[in-house]
Design a protein around this motif. Structure first.
Motif, short mmCIF file in Angstrom:
data_model
loop_
_atom_site.label_atom_id
_atom_site.label_comp_id
_atom_site.label_asym_id
_atom_site.label_seq_id
_atom_site.Cartn_x
_atom_site.Cartn_y
_atom_site.Cartn_z
N UNK A 32 -14.44 -5.85 3.82
CA UNK A 32 -15.04 -4.63 4.37
C UNK A 32 -14.40 -3.38 3.79
N UNK A 33 -13.11 -3.46 3.46
CA UNK A 33 -12.39 -2.29 2.94
C UNK A 33 -12.84 -1.91 1.53
N UNK A 34 -13.65 -2.76 0.88
CA UNK A 34 -14.13 -2.45 -0.47
C UNK A 34 -15.00 -1.20 -0.48
N UNK A 35 -15.55 -0.84 0.66
CA UNK A 35 -16.39 0.35 0.72
C UNK A 35 -15.59 1.62 0.37
N UNK A 36 -14.29 1.61 0.65
CA UNK A 36 -13.48 2.81 0.42
C UNK A 36 -12.20 2.55 -0.36
N UNK A 37 -11.92 1.28 -0.71
CA UNK A 37 -10.67 0.99 -1.40
C UNK A 37 -10.86 -0.18 -2.35
N UNK A 38 -10.27 -0.08 -3.54
CA UNK A 38 -10.36 -1.16 -4.52
C UNK A 38 -9.60 -2.39 -4.02
N UNK A 39 -10.22 -3.56 -4.02
CA UNK A 39 -9.52 -4.77 -3.58
C UNK A 39 -8.47 -5.22 -4.59
N UNK A 40 -7.48 -5.92 -4.13
CA UNK A 40 -6.39 -6.35 -5.01
C UNK A 40 -6.85 -7.35 -6.06
N UNK A 79 -19.67 -0.86 -5.11
CA UNK A 79 -19.13 -2.19 -5.41
C UNK A 79 -19.23 -3.12 -4.21
N UNK A 80 -19.01 -2.59 -3.02
CA UNK A 80 -19.15 -3.41 -1.82
C UNK A 80 -20.59 -3.90 -1.66
N UNK A 81 -21.57 -3.05 -1.97
CA UNK A 81 -22.96 -3.47 -1.92
C UNK A 81 -23.25 -4.54 -2.96
N UNK A 82 -22.71 -4.36 -4.18
CA UNK A 82 -22.93 -5.34 -5.23
C UNK A 82 -22.36 -6.71 -4.84
N UNK A 83 -21.13 -6.73 -4.36
CA UNK A 83 -20.50 -8.00 -3.97
C UNK A 83 -21.21 -8.59 -2.76
N UNK A 84 -21.70 -7.72 -1.86
CA UNK A 84 -22.48 -8.22 -0.73
C UNK A 84 -23.74 -8.93 -1.19
N UNK A 85 -24.45 -8.37 -2.16
CA UNK A 85 -25.63 -9.03 -2.73
C UNK A 85 -25.22 -10.29 -3.49
N UNK A 86 -24.04 -10.26 -4.14
CA UNK A 86 -23.54 -11.43 -4.85
C UNK A 86 -23.40 -12.64 -3.93
N UNK A 87 -23.11 -12.39 -2.65
CA UNK A 87 -22.97 -13.50 -1.71
C UNK A 87 -24.27 -14.29 -1.60
N UNK A 88 -25.40 -13.61 -1.74
CA UNK A 88 -26.70 -14.28 -1.67
C UNK A 88 -26.96 -15.12 -2.91
N UNK A 89 -26.29 -14.79 -4.02
CA UNK A 89 -26.51 -15.49 -5.30
C UNK A 89 -25.33 -16.37 -5.69
N UNK A 90 -24.34 -16.48 -4.82
CA UNK A 90 -23.07 -17.09 -5.20
C UNK A 90 -23.19 -18.55 -5.62
N UNK A 91 -24.17 -19.27 -5.07
CA UNK A 91 -24.32 -20.69 -5.41
C UNK A 91 -25.28 -20.92 -6.57
N UNK A 92 -25.95 -19.87 -7.04
CA UNK A 92 -26.95 -20.01 -8.10
C UNK A 92 -26.31 -19.89 -9.48
N UNK A 93 -25.18 -20.54 -9.66
CA UNK A 93 -24.44 -20.54 -10.92
C UNK A 93 -23.98 -21.96 -11.20
N UNK A 94 -23.54 -22.26 -12.42
CA UNK A 94 -23.10 -23.62 -12.73
C UNK A 94 -21.88 -24.03 -11.91
#
Length: 562
Positions: free
Chosen positions: A470-478, A499-514
């Protein structure tokens, strides 16, 4: 006489139907930034979705900031300055679009290359813009309707209190009414509708599934749990997996029939009763005379990843019993949002029932007890053992794959890791009880240093479900600070909110990779994890490689049939 101005006075704010130039500039900036790479590749539909969402949020912040400025009656910027600023901002937006959007395809292909995926077809920019526009307009219309409601409530309150107090009270009253309506009616109706739809799917049979002929599978001969009560995921679980003859063919040694017990939601009315039904099947099948007993917590729909259990059954010569209990019909993301705590409650009930019986057996007569969970299953499994089950008569270990960012123990391991280890591969207390592996990593080094409870987390650096914060909205994650994980692009940049929005959308696509990337966990990593946790006899690297190849081939053959 000074004219008293109401909360909807048009002399201070533009008409509500007119666009805000400040909002448009910030929204367009957010939209352009969404074309930068994130953790997994994004097809045009999802690029448009995140772009439209980002535009709306940027617009809301820009316009909302202007409204707040005027509400506080702060000094207005002279109009000539505003006009000059608008020209500068428009030029900046045009430059940003010219720089960022043409590179989008290159950025996406760089991420795809890291995951051994072929380059994407040329992106349809018009499709992306169309989807983003539709999403943004719909959200803005909803926002405008909320503003109308807020102003109407403020106008009513304004009859008795001053303007600014009326605006505040009106907002509070409208928000309370809206939340009450949404939570009390819309959310409940939505959950019920989705649950009914998923329940209808749950009664169907997966392609190729049939009533087991073995007495070591729920739904089969002598089982106390009827085939029709297993649910779709349960039927798949008892149909899949190696049989004794197949294990013997692989190892060249005599093997037992693996035991697989599953209780679906229709088996009983409560998690405790489901667990008791599963326990009865375990006892009838002789599960407590096996060397290993695994309590597997499913994902949201009740699915248990066969790739996570089958390797253990093979390497242990079939001397394994696995039990799982369904707690939801919904997909994991929906279950996590709409049914918070349900996986934990079910997993705790199952562990409590099984552990109580297991503990009552003589120590030298009971099997070793392990836990397993993938994704939302790991969240429930992680929370299932009470404190006394970690001490004294403790369970023996666990394999948890793709732990969501909500997992309490996983987050503690990241937070309190050894200083020299990165957050995507944390080392905790020198790996004495907890070890973290990824694609191709080893968890078997220094095996003698293991403690009483052996736990392995399988984590991919590119798994957004694991690394969203959740902190990605205002702070770069480690985890974005170099050195990064092997499959995380160095071109990934952090931007507030975007970036938080991008990673949030990535959760919907996270399994659609090799396999081996994102939220798609590979057989080889499961084999490595179970090897480290259970230390099987007469097992070597060549066996592991051969088993991984065979299970990968089998999984590929059935990937489209389930």
């Amino acid at each position: 006489m000074i004219e008293r101005k109401g909360p909807g006075d048009k002399s201070r704010l533009p008409p509500w139907w007119l666009p805000s130039f400040t909002g448009l500039f910030l929204g367009f900036t957010f939209f352009v930034l969404t074309f930068t790479p994130s953790l997994v590749p994004r097809p045009p539909i999802f690029q448009g979705l995140v772009g439209g969402l980002a535009f709306f949020i940027g617009y809301a912040i820009g316009h909302g900031g202007l409204v707040l400025w005027r509400y506080l009656e702060l000094p207005e910027v002279p109009r000539p300055w505003w006009q000059a600023a608008n020209i500068v901002l428009a030029l900046a937006c045009a430059i940003a679009a010219a720089v960022y959007i043409p590179q989008a395809a290159t950025w996406q292909d760089e991420v795809r290359a890291r995951m051994s995926m072929p380059p994407a077809e040329p992106a349809n920019l018009l499709l992306v813009i169309l989807i983003a526009g539709v999403v943004a307009v719909l959200l803005m219309l909803i926002g405008r309707l909320l503003i109308v409601g807020f102003r109407a409530a403020s106008a009513i309150v304004y009859r008795w209190v001053p303007r600014r107090i009326a605006a505040l009270l009106g907002a509070v009253v409208f928000a309370v009414l809206l939340v009450t309506l949404v939570n009390g009616t819309l959310v409940s109706a939505t959950i019920s509708a989705i649950d009914r739809a998923q329940a209808l799917t749950d009664v169907t049979n997966p392609p190729g599934a049939s009533v087991p002929a073995e007495e070591t599978r729920s739904g089969g001969p002598g089982s106390q749990i009827a085939w029709q009560d297993l649910g779709r995921a349960g039927k798949r679980f008892v149909t899949e997996g190696p049989r004794g003859a197949e294990i013997e063919a692989f190892t060249g040694r005599p093997a037992l029939e693996p035991i697989r017990v599953y209780a679906g939601l229709r088996t009983a009315d409560s998690p405790e009763e489901q667990a008791e039904a599963a326990l009865d099947d375990l006892i009838r099948m002789g599960a407590f005379s096996r060397s290993i007993l695994v309590i597997a917590t499913p994902t949201g729909t009740g699915w248990v990843d066969n790739n996570g259990i089958a390797p253990l059954e093979v390497m242990q010569g079939g001397d394994v019993a696995t039990v799982a209990v369904q707690y939801s019909y919904l997909q994991s993301p929906l279950s996590l949002i709409l049914e918070p705590g349900r996986s934990q409650k079910s997993a705790a009930a199952v562990f409590r029932v099984i552990y109580r019986y297991w503990k009552s057996l003589p120590e030298d007569k009971r099997p070793k007890l392990y836990l397993f969970g993938l994704s939302l299953g790991s969240l429930g499994s992680e929370d299932s053992p009470p404190i006394h089950a970690w001490l004294g008569a403790s369970f023996d270990g666990a394999v948890w794959a793709g732990p969501p960012f909500r997992n309490r123990i996983w987050r503690a391991i990241q937070r309190d890791r050894d200083e020299k280890s990165p957050p995507w591969r944390p080392v905790f207390e020198d790996g004495s009880n907890f070890r973290v592996i990824g694609n191709g990593d080893s968890a078997t080094e220094s095996r003698d240093d293991w403690g009483q409870v052996r736990i392995v987390y399988i984590v991919h650096p590119s798994d957004a479900i694991v690394f969203f914060e959740e902190s990605m909205f205002y702070r770069q994650p480690q985890w974005m600070i170099p050195p990064r994980g092997e499959d995380v692009s160095p071109l990934l940049q952090w931007f507030p909110i975007v970036t938080a929005l991008q990673v949030g959308i990535d959760m919907m696509l996270a399994a659609a990779v090799p396999p081996g990337h994102g939220h798609n966990y590979a057989v080889a990593d499961y084999i490595e994890a179970w090897t480290a946790v259970t230390a099987p006899h007469d097992w070597n690297d060549e066996d592991a490689e051969q088993l991984a190849m065979e299970l990968d081939t089998e999984a590929a053959m059935h990937s489209g049939s389930w």
